[in-house]
Structures are given as C-alpha cells and as structure tokens.
Design an enzyme around this catalytic site. Structure first.
Site, PDB file in Angstrom:
ATOM      1  N   GLU A  42      79.133  -1.090  39.322  1.00 11.67           N
ATOM      2  CA  GLU A  42      79.093  -2.389  38.642  1.00 11.67           C
ATOM      3  C   GLU A  42      80.110  -2.399  37.516  1.00 11.67           C
ATOM      4  O   GLU A  42      80.081  -1.544  36.634  1.00 11.67           O
ATOM      5  CB  GLU A  42      77.680  -2.583  38.062  1.00 11.67           C
ATOM      6  N   LYS A 131      66.025  -6.188  37.891  1.00 10.06           N
ATOM      7  CA  LYS A 131      66.505  -5.147  36.983  1.00 10.06           C
ATOM      8  C   LYS A 131      65.554  -5.105  35.789  1.00 10.06           C
ATOM      9  O   LYS A 131      65.524  -6.040  34.980  1.00 10.06           O
ATOM     10  CB  LYS A 131      67.925  -5.516  36.538  1.00 10.06           C
TER      11      LYS A 131
END
Length: 213
Positions: A42, A131
């Site tokens: 990411e 998340k």
C-alpha cells in the site's frame, strides 16, 4: 478477477504500509518487501508523487503482489488512485463515498473502523475487509471478542503491529495485518540496506505462516 486479487492480497497475511518514503527509493523498498514474500503493498496518498509510485509499482510487481493506495479519505482520491492502477483502497476512516467509488470500479476496499457498529456499517456498505484501526489501542482480544457476533466480516488490524504481536492477531482471527513503521525500518532504508529489509519482511511472513498453522 477481484476474488483472485483478494486471495493474493491475503496470501502473505501482510499489507506493507509504504508511507512518505523518498521518491527515488520507493521502488527499491517495494522490491525488497516483495522479495521477502509480502503480497500486499500500500502506497499512502500523502507520499510524494503517490500516484506515480502506484502506477510504477503496478507495472513492475502486478503479477507478484497486489498494489493499492492508502490513507484514502474520500471518493475523489479513491478515483485518482484507481486511475493510477490501484487494485485496492485502504482508508483510515469509514466513508460511504470511498466505498461506493471503489465498488463502482470493481476494486477491493478496506475502510478503517474502530467499533462493532462501524464494522457492521462498513460491511453493509460493501467493504471487502475492515481495517481495525488503531489496533494498538484495541488489542488482539478485541478482534477475538468481536468475531463472536461478527465472525462473517474479515478483519485486518493496523497500527502498532510488530514482530512481537502479529501472531496473536492472526490467531485471534485476523485475515491479515497492515504493518507500517516496524517493517519499513527507517535505518535500513536510509542506509540502502535492502537485504536487511527483505530479511525483515521474511520474518513477518514467517510469523503469519506459523500463526495460521
């Protein structure tokens, strides 16, 4: 296609959070992480030339790892990241617009949540994984307890994950973990010690393998 990417993303159990790495080093950093077996990369949107880095990384590593954008706060940023080639959108917060844009383009979306209510809300809005952030405040017991009533929702703790505690999160039922500072060792990056970074990445992926046994 999306299902395939999702499987690859979760394969190593690690999403490496590449945040504000010097522009000229970012590809080398990603190379070292991928060589260490990490399948989720990411690049945060607050990094220098983040979109260029995502696009470049996707071209180079798209067949080995899943490349996505992090710190995506709204639908517009999600759209820009997707145009640059991001396969997943990682957010620190819960935004319905961000989820909607990601879904529209068939991308994996992982919004940030903190409470059981937000976990369920994110899932109902279409999140693929939630998340749990910041995990350091909640701990692995939180994942374990919430998975009782909400076991159908894949959870990925992020924030404060280290070599010392990653196994307990995976054992508590996390599908993977987002790992930033403790993996992207500043000293190694500064000194161009890429073998050490690869070795550290391998230590993390090995911990996940052990925890999943």
């Amino acid at each position: 296609m999306k299902q395939e990417l999702l499987s690859r993303l979760l394969e190593s159990g690690i999403i490496a959070v590449v945040r504000k790495v010097e522009e000229e080093k970012v590809i080398q950093v990603i190379t070292s992480l991928v060589e260490g077996g990490i399948t989720g990369i990411e690049v945060t949107m607050d990094s220098p030339n983040a979109l260029l880095a995502i696009s470049e990384a996707k071209k180079l590593f798209g067949d080995q790892a899943v490349i996505g954008a992090g710190t995506v706060l709204d639908g517009h940023s999600a759209h820009l990241a997707i145009q640059a080639g991001a396969d997943f959108i990682f957010a620190p917060t819960l935004s319905q617009e961000t989820i909607a844009v990601s879904k529209r383009y068939g991308k994996i979306v992982i919004p940030g949540v903190f409470t059981p209510t937000e976990i369920l809300q994110a899932y109902e809005w279409g999140a693929d994984i939630v998340k749990v952030f910041p995990a350091s405040v909640l701990g692995s017991q939180f994942i374990k307890d919430v998975r009782g009533p909400l076991g159908q929702i894949p959870m990925m703790p992020t924030g404060g994950i280290s070599l010392e505690n990653i196994e307990e999160y995976i054992k508590a039922g996390a599908v993977a973990a987002g790992v930033g500072g403790s993996l992207l060792n500043k000293e190694y990056i500064q000194n161009n010690e890429w073998d050490k970074l690869t070795d550290l990445a391998r230590q993390y992926t090995n911990k996940v393998v052990n925890a999943r046994k």
